[in-house]
Design a protein around this motif. Structure first.
Motif: not given
Length: 388
Positions: A313-317
Protein backbone atom coordinates in the motif's frame (compact mmCIF):
# COMPACT_ATOMS: atom_id res chain seq x y z
CA UNK A 1 -19.75 -2.93 9.38
CA UNK A 2 -16.73 -0.78 8.62
CA UNK A 3 -14.39 -3.39 10.14
CA UNK A 4 -15.81 -5.93 7.71
CA UNK A 5 -15.13 -3.67 4.73
CA UNK A 6 -18.65 -2.26 4.34
CA UNK A 7 -20.28 1.13 4.63
CA UNK A 8 -23.95 1.97 4.93
CA UNK A 9 -25.40 2.70 1.50
CA UNK A 10 -26.75 6.18 0.93
CA UNK A 11 -30.27 5.46 -0.27
CA UNK A 12 -31.35 7.53 -3.24
CA UNK A 13 -34.52 9.60 -3.24
CA UNK A 14 -36.06 7.16 -5.75
CA UNK A 15 -35.38 4.25 -3.40
CA UNK A 16 -36.77 6.11 -0.41
CA UNK A 17 -39.89 7.11 -2.34
CA UNK A 18 -40.44 3.45 -3.28
CA UNK A 19 -40.01 2.51 0.39
CA UNK A 20 -42.54 5.10 1.52
CA UNK A 21 -45.14 3.48 -0.75
CA UNK A 22 -44.82 0.05 0.91
CA UNK A 23 -44.02 0.83 4.57
CA UNK A 24 -46.08 2.20 7.47
CA UNK A 25 -46.48 6.00 7.57
CA UNK A 26 -44.20 6.36 10.60
CA UNK A 27 -41.34 4.34 9.04
CA UNK A 28 -37.89 5.85 8.58
CA UNK A 29 -36.66 5.32 5.01
CA UNK A 30 -33.05 6.40 5.40
CA UNK A 31 -30.37 3.87 6.21
CA UNK A 32 -30.92 1.88 8.36
CA UNK A 33 -34.54 1.51 7.28
CA UNK A 34 -36.72 1.37 10.43
CA UNK A 35 -40.32 0.15 10.16
CA UNK A 36 -41.00 1.26 13.74
CA UNK A 37 -43.57 -0.49 15.95
CA UNK A 38 -46.28 -2.81 14.71
CA UNK A 39 -45.25 -3.54 11.09
CA UNK A 40 -46.86 -6.42 9.24
CA UNK A 41 -44.84 -9.24 7.66
CA UNK A 42 -45.80 -7.87 4.25
CA UNK A 43 -44.06 -4.59 5.11
CA UNK A 44 -40.80 -6.49 5.66
CA UNK A 45 -41.16 -8.38 2.39
CA UNK A 46 -41.99 -5.33 0.31
CA UNK A 47 -39.29 -3.15 1.88
CA UNK A 48 -36.72 -5.90 1.30
CA UNK A 49 -37.79 -6.25 -2.34
CA UNK A 50 -37.30 -2.50 -2.86
CA UNK A 51 -33.83 -2.59 -1.29
CA UNK A 52 -32.75 -5.60 -3.32
CA UNK A 53 -33.69 -3.74 -6.53
CA UNK A 54 -31.88 -0.53 -5.51
CA UNK A 55 -28.65 -0.08 -7.53
CA UNK A 56 -26.86 1.48 -4.55
CA UNK A 57 -27.39 -1.58 -2.35
CA UNK A 58 -25.03 -4.60 -2.46
CA UNK A 59 -26.34 -6.62 0.50
CA UNK A 60 -29.07 -6.40 3.12
CA UNK A 61 -29.13 -7.28 6.81
CA UNK A 62 -32.71 -7.85 8.03
CA UNK A 63 -33.17 -7.36 11.79
CA UNK A 64 -36.35 -8.10 13.78
CA UNK A 65 -37.13 -7.72 17.47
CA UNK A 66 -40.23 -9.82 18.35
CA UNK A 67 -43.35 -7.77 19.03
CA UNK A 68 -46.71 -8.72 20.45
CA UNK A 69 -48.66 -7.60 17.38
CA UNK A 70 -46.37 -9.17 14.76
CA UNK A 71 -45.74 -12.87 14.18
CA UNK A 72 -42.01 -13.66 14.29
CA UNK A 73 -42.45 -16.76 12.16
CA UNK A 74 -44.45 -14.89 9.50
CA UNK A 75 -41.80 -12.17 9.36
CA UNK A 76 -39.16 -14.84 8.77
CA UNK A 77 -41.29 -16.40 6.03
CA UNK A 78 -41.77 -12.97 4.39
CA UNK A 79 -38.02 -12.27 4.45
CA UNK A 80 -37.32 -15.70 2.96
CA UNK A 81 -39.81 -15.16 0.11
CA UNK A 82 -38.45 -11.70 -0.73
CA UNK A 83 -34.84 -12.88 -0.68
CA UNK A 84 -35.52 -15.95 -2.82
CA UNK A 85 -33.82 -15.70 -6.18
CA UNK A 86 -32.07 -12.41 -5.46
CA UNK A 87 -28.43 -12.24 -6.66
CA UNK A 88 -27.66 -9.99 -3.69
CA UNK A 89 -26.99 -11.61 -0.31
CA UNK A 90 -29.46 -11.27 2.55
CA UNK A 91 -28.67 -12.19 6.15
CA UNK A 92 -31.14 -12.28 9.02
CA UNK A 93 -30.87 -11.37 12.70
CA UNK A 94 -33.96 -12.18 14.78
CA UNK A 95 -33.72 -11.57 18.50
CA UNK A 96 -35.58 -13.48 21.17
CA UNK A 97 -35.85 -16.94 22.65
CA UNK A 98 -37.87 -19.91 21.39
CA UNK A 99 -39.65 -17.90 18.70
CA UNK A 100 -36.34 -16.64 17.34
CA UNK A 101 -34.96 -20.18 17.06
CA UNK A 102 -38.03 -21.33 15.16
CA UNK A 103 -37.80 -18.27 12.88
CA UNK A 104 -34.10 -18.99 12.28
CA UNK A 105 -35.02 -22.44 10.99
CA UNK A 106 -37.53 -20.84 8.62
CA UNK A 107 -34.85 -18.48 7.29
CA UNK A 108 -32.35 -21.30 6.81
CA UNK A 109 -34.87 -23.37 4.85
CA UNK A 110 -35.36 -20.33 2.60
CA UNK A 111 -31.61 -20.02 2.04
CA UNK A 112 -31.18 -16.95 4.27
CA UNK A 113 -28.46 -17.41 6.91
CA UNK A 114 -29.44 -16.37 10.43
CA UNK A 115 -27.06 -14.94 13.04
CA UNK A 116 -27.49 -14.22 16.72
CA UNK A 117 -26.08 -10.68 16.53
CA UNK A 118 -25.62 -7.97 13.88
CA UNK A 119 -21.85 -8.11 14.51
CA UNK A 120 -21.69 -11.77 13.54
CA UNK A 121 -23.84 -11.14 10.49
CA UNK A 122 -21.51 -8.29 9.41
CA UNK A 123 -18.45 -10.52 9.76
CA UNK A 124 -20.16 -13.19 7.65
CA UNK A 125 -20.94 -10.67 4.93
CA UNK A 126 -17.32 -9.50 5.11
CA UNK A 127 -16.01 -13.01 4.50
CA UNK A 128 -18.50 -13.43 1.65
CA UNK A 129 -17.26 -10.20 0.12
CA UNK A 130 -13.65 -11.36 0.42
CA UNK A 131 -14.48 -14.72 -1.18
CA UNK A 132 -16.27 -12.97 -4.05
CA UNK A 133 -13.11 -10.96 -4.69
CA UNK A 134 -11.02 -14.12 -4.70
CA UNK A 135 -13.40 -15.77 -7.15
CA UNK A 136 -13.21 -12.79 -9.51
CA UNK A 137 -9.43 -12.88 -9.43
CA UNK A 138 -9.34 -16.63 -9.99
CA UNK A 139 -11.51 -16.25 -13.07
CA UNK A 140 -9.26 -13.59 -14.61
CA UNK A 141 -7.25 -14.74 -17.64
CA UNK A 142 -3.68 -15.90 -16.97
CA UNK A 143 -1.00 -15.27 -19.58
CA UNK A 144 2.01 -17.41 -18.62
CA UNK A 145 5.25 -15.52 -18.05
CA UNK A 146 8.04 -16.34 -20.49
CA UNK A 147 11.83 -15.86 -20.29
CA UNK A 148 13.56 -13.44 -22.63
CA UNK A 149 16.29 -16.02 -23.28
CA UNK A 150 15.17 -19.55 -22.39
CA UNK A 151 18.41 -21.10 -23.64
CA UNK A 152 20.58 -18.85 -21.49
CA UNK A 153 18.42 -19.45 -18.39
CA UNK A 154 18.64 -23.21 -18.84
CA UNK A 155 22.38 -23.10 -19.48
CA UNK A 156 23.07 -21.12 -16.28
CA UNK A 157 21.17 -23.64 -14.17
CA UNK A 158 22.66 -26.72 -15.83
CA UNK A 159 26.20 -25.41 -15.47
CA UNK A 160 25.79 -24.85 -11.72
CA UNK A 161 24.12 -28.25 -11.27
CA UNK A 162 26.97 -29.91 -13.17
CA UNK A 163 29.40 -28.45 -10.61
CA UNK A 164 27.35 -30.06 -7.84
CA UNK A 165 26.23 -26.76 -6.35
CA UNK A 166 23.14 -26.46 -4.18
CA UNK A 167 22.71 -22.74 -4.91
CA UNK A 168 23.73 -20.22 -7.56
CA UNK A 169 26.47 -17.76 -6.77
CA UNK A 170 25.27 -14.12 -6.90
CA UNK A 171 26.53 -13.56 -10.44
CA UNK A 172 24.89 -16.73 -11.79
CA UNK A 173 21.69 -15.71 -10.01
CA UNK A 174 21.87 -12.29 -11.67
CA UNK A 175 22.43 -13.90 -15.07
CA UNK A 176 19.43 -16.19 -14.59
CA UNK A 177 17.31 -13.21 -13.56
CA UNK A 178 18.48 -11.21 -16.58
CA UNK A 179 17.56 -14.10 -18.88
CA UNK A 180 14.03 -13.74 -17.50
CA UNK A 181 14.00 -9.99 -18.06
CA UNK A 182 14.32 -9.05 -14.40
CA UNK A 183 15.96 -5.67 -13.76
CA UNK A 184 19.38 -6.59 -12.34
CA UNK A 185 22.16 -3.96 -12.27
CA UNK A 186 25.31 -4.75 -14.30
CA UNK A 187 27.71 -6.88 -12.27
CA UNK A 188 30.56 -9.41 -12.35
CA UNK A 189 32.79 -11.56 -10.14
CA UNK A 190 36.38 -10.64 -9.37
CA UNK A 191 39.08 -12.82 -7.76
CA UNK A 192 41.69 -10.06 -7.41
CA UNK A 193 41.70 -6.30 -6.75
CA UNK A 194 42.81 -5.72 -10.34
CA UNK A 195 39.88 -7.70 -11.71
CA UNK A 196 37.55 -5.76 -9.41
CA UNK A 197 38.88 -2.43 -10.68
CA UNK A 198 38.59 -3.53 -14.30
CA UNK A 199 34.98 -4.57 -13.71
CA UNK A 200 34.17 -1.26 -12.02
CA UNK A 201 35.66 0.65 -14.95
CA UNK A 202 33.58 -1.38 -17.41
CA UNK A 203 30.34 -1.28 -15.40
CA UNK A 204 30.60 2.40 -14.50
CA UNK A 205 30.89 4.12 -11.15
CA UNK A 206 29.61 4.23 -8.48
CA UNK A 207 29.81 0.53 -7.68
CA UNK A 208 29.16 -1.73 -4.73
CA UNK A 209 31.53 -4.47 -3.64
CA UNK A 210 29.92 -7.55 -2.08
CA UNK A 211 31.69 -10.45 -0.46
CA UNK A 212 30.94 -13.86 -2.00
CA UNK A 213 31.77 -16.72 0.34
CA UNK A 214 30.33 -20.15 1.18
CA UNK A 215 27.55 -19.91 3.76
CA UNK A 216 27.29 -16.11 3.52
CA UNK A 217 23.63 -15.30 2.84
CA UNK A 218 22.77 -11.97 4.48
CA UNK A 219 25.72 -9.99 3.20
CA UNK A 220 24.52 -6.56 4.39
CA UNK A 221 23.66 -7.74 7.90
CA UNK A 222 27.05 -9.44 8.24
CA UNK A 223 29.12 -6.51 6.99
CA UNK A 224 29.81 -8.03 3.61
CA UNK A 225 28.82 -5.03 1.46
CA UNK A 226 30.51 -1.69 0.78
CA UNK A 227 28.48 0.79 -1.27
CA UNK A 228 29.23 3.91 -3.30
CA UNK A 229 32.79 3.27 -4.42
CA UNK A 230 33.72 6.01 -6.91
CA UNK A 231 37.43 5.47 -7.59
CA UNK A 232 39.83 2.59 -8.36
CA UNK A 233 41.66 3.13 -5.07
CA UNK A 234 38.38 2.81 -3.17
CA UNK A 235 37.62 -0.47 -4.94
CA UNK A 236 41.10 -1.80 -4.16
CA UNK A 237 40.81 -0.83 -0.50
CA UNK A 238 37.32 -2.36 -0.16
CA UNK A 239 38.53 -5.61 -1.75
CA UNK A 240 41.47 -5.80 0.67
CA UNK A 241 39.23 -5.21 3.68
CA UNK A 242 36.41 -7.65 2.82
CA UNK A 243 37.71 -10.45 0.61
CA UNK A 244 39.65 -13.34 2.11
CA UNK A 245 41.87 -15.79 0.20
CA UNK A 246 39.84 -18.08 -2.03
CA UNK A 247 36.78 -15.79 -1.97
CA UNK A 248 35.32 -13.56 -4.68
CA UNK A 249 33.97 -10.05 -4.85
CA UNK A 250 30.78 -9.20 -6.70
CA UNK A 251 31.18 -5.79 -8.32
CA UNK A 252 27.80 -4.24 -9.07
CA UNK A 253 26.65 -0.83 -10.20
CA UNK A 254 24.93 0.97 -7.33
CA UNK A 255 21.16 1.24 -7.70
CA UNK A 256 19.24 4.36 -6.65
CA UNK A 257 17.85 4.35 -3.13
CA UNK A 258 14.13 3.81 -2.72
CA UNK A 259 11.44 1.59 -1.26
CA UNK A 260 12.85 -1.86 -0.43
CA UNK A 261 10.67 -4.88 -1.20
CA UNK A 262 11.17 -8.62 -1.24
CA UNK A 263 9.79 -10.96 -3.88
CA UNK A 264 10.46 -14.61 -3.26
CA UNK A 265 9.23 -18.07 -4.19
CA UNK A 266 9.52 -21.60 -2.89
CA UNK A 267 8.36 -25.04 -3.90
CA UNK A 268 5.78 -26.43 -1.48
CA UNK A 269 5.78 -30.27 -1.46
CA UNK A 270 1.97 -30.39 -1.57
CA UNK A 271 0.82 -27.28 -3.44
CA UNK A 272 3.76 -26.67 -5.78
CA UNK A 273 5.29 -23.22 -6.49
CA UNK A 274 4.30 -20.39 -4.15
CA UNK A 275 5.27 -16.71 -4.64
CA UNK A 276 5.74 -14.25 -1.76
CA UNK A 277 5.64 -10.44 -1.68
CA UNK A 278 6.50 -8.21 1.25
CA UNK A 279 8.79 -5.72 2.95
CA UNK A 280 12.44 -6.17 2.00
CA UNK A 281 15.89 -5.20 3.21
CA UNK A 282 17.73 -6.41 6.29
CA UNK A 283 14.51 -6.55 8.37
CA UNK A 284 12.58 -8.75 5.92
CA UNK A 285 12.64 -11.76 8.22
CA UNK A 286 11.65 -9.70 11.28
CA UNK A 287 8.40 -8.42 9.81
CA UNK A 288 5.31 -10.40 8.94
CA UNK A 289 4.15 -8.00 6.23
CA UNK A 290 3.84 -10.60 3.47
CA UNK A 291 1.31 -12.04 1.01
CA UNK A 292 1.42 -15.39 -0.80
CA UNK A 293 -0.08 -16.83 -3.99
CA UNK A 294 -0.05 -20.22 -5.65
CA UNK A 295 1.44 -20.25 -9.14
CA UNK A 296 0.13 -19.47 -11.71
CA UNK A 297 -1.80 -16.35 -10.75
CA UNK A 298 -3.39 -13.54 -12.72
CA UNK A 299 -2.47 -9.86 -12.81
CA UNK A 300 -5.51 -9.18 -10.62
CA UNK A 301 -4.15 -11.57 -7.98
CA UNK A 302 -0.74 -9.88 -8.16
CA UNK A 303 -2.44 -6.52 -7.56
CA UNK A 304 -4.24 -8.03 -4.57
CA UNK A 305 -0.88 -9.03 -3.05
CA UNK A 306 0.11 -5.37 -2.99
CA UNK A 307 -3.21 -4.34 -1.45
CA UNK A 308 -2.87 -6.98 1.29
CA UNK A 309 0.44 -5.67 2.64
CA UNK A 310 1.47 -2.43 4.34
CA UNK A 311 4.55 -2.13 2.12
CA UNK A 312 2.43 -2.74 -0.99
CA UNK A 313 0.00 0.00 0.00
CA UNK A 314 2.97 2.31 0.57
CA UNK A 315 4.12 1.55 -2.98
CA UNK A 316 0.67 2.29 -4.39
CA UNK A 317 0.32 5.50 -2.37
CA UNK A 318 3.83 6.67 -3.26
CA UNK A 319 3.12 6.03 -6.93
CA UNK A 320 -0.14 8.00 -6.81
CA UNK A 321 1.68 10.91 -5.15
CA UNK A 322 4.47 10.87 -7.75
CA UNK A 323 7.19 9.82 -5.25
CA UNK A 324 7.77 6.28 -6.56
CA UNK A 325 7.78 4.41 -9.84
CA UNK A 326 4.44 3.02 -10.91
CA UNK A 327 3.71 -0.50 -9.59
CA UNK A 328 3.28 -2.19 -12.99
CA UNK A 329 6.93 -3.30 -13.12
CA UNK A 330 6.66 -4.87 -9.66
CA UNK A 331 3.50 -6.71 -10.72
CA UNK A 332 5.33 -8.00 -13.79
CA UNK A 333 8.27 -9.19 -11.68
CA UNK A 334 5.90 -11.09 -9.37
CA UNK A 335 4.56 -13.04 -12.33
CA UNK A 336 8.04 -13.51 -13.84
CA UNK A 337 9.27 -15.09 -10.61
CA UNK A 338 6.26 -17.39 -10.66
CA UNK A 339 7.12 -18.25 -14.26
CA UNK A 340 10.69 -19.10 -13.29
CA UNK A 341 9.41 -21.60 -10.72
CA UNK A 342 7.12 -23.21 -13.30
CA UNK A 343 9.71 -23.31 -16.06
CA UNK A 344 12.61 -24.60 -13.97
CA UNK A 345 11.79 -27.49 -11.59
CA UNK A 346 15.46 -27.45 -10.59
CA UNK A 347 14.80 -24.31 -8.51
CA UNK A 348 13.74 -24.81 -4.89
CA UNK A 349 13.74 -21.16 -3.79
CA UNK A 350 14.21 -17.66 -5.19
CA UNK A 351 14.73 -14.44 -3.23
CA UNK A 352 14.97 -10.96 -4.71
CA UNK A 353 15.92 -8.98 -1.61
CA UNK A 354 16.00 -6.12 -1.73
CA UNK A 355 14.05 -5.20 -4.82
CA UNK A 356 14.42 -1.42 -4.84
CA UNK A 357 11.68 0.81 -6.28
CA UNK A 358 13.13 4.22 -7.08
CA UNK A 359 11.58 7.58 -7.80
CA UNK A 360 9.76 8.12 -11.11
CA UNK A 361 12.24 7.52 -13.91
CA UNK A 362 14.77 5.71 -11.68
CA UNK A 363 13.36 2.24 -12.29
CA UNK A 364 13.13 -0.93 -10.25
CA UNK A 365 16.30 -2.86 -9.36
CA UNK A 366 16.86 -6.43 -8.11
CA UNK A 367 20.21 -5.84 -6.41
CA UNK A 368 20.52 -9.26 -4.76
CA UNK A 369 19.28 -12.49 -6.36
CA UNK A 370 19.46 -15.69 -4.30
CA UNK A 371 18.57 -18.99 -5.98
CA UNK A 372 18.60 -22.34 -4.13
CA UNK A 373 18.49 -25.55 -6.15
CA UNK A 374 16.46 -28.69 -5.51
CA UNK A 375 18.71 -31.22 -3.78
CA UNK A 376 17.01 -34.32 -5.18
CA UNK A 377 16.32 -34.97 -8.84
CA UNK A 378 13.42 -32.65 -9.69
CA UNK A 379 10.15 -34.17 -10.77
CA UNK A 380 7.48 -32.53 -12.94
CA UNK A 381 4.88 -30.55 -11.03
CA UNK A 382 1.74 -32.51 -10.29
CA UNK A 383 -1.24 -31.49 -12.37
CA UNK A 384 -2.93 -29.99 -9.34
CA UNK A 385 -5.34 -27.07 -9.74
CA UNK A 386 -7.29 -25.09 -7.19
CA UNK A 387 -9.18 -23.11 -9.83
CA UNK A 388 -12.71 -23.92 -10.67
Amino acid sequence: MARSGFQLASLSEDTQEALRKVTPPQAFTGNPVDLMGGPQPSHYAQALEVLLRAPEVDAVMALFVPQAVTSTREVAEAIGRAASGSPRPVVGVIFGGTEALAAARVLHRAGVPHFLTPCRAAFALGFLREWAGIRRRLQAPIAPAQPLDRGRATAVLQEEIAWGKDRLDPQAGAELAAAWGLPVPPSGLAATPEEAIALAERIGYPVALKRVAPGLIHKSAEGGVILNLWKPDEVRDAFSRLIRPGEYALIQRVAPSGLELIIGAYRDPLFGPVVMFGAGGVEAELREDVAFRLVPFSEAEAEAMLEETTIGRRLLQGSREGRLERPERVLEILRQVGGMMQEHPEIAEIDLNPLIVGRPGEGVHAVDVRVILVRESPVPEAALSFRG
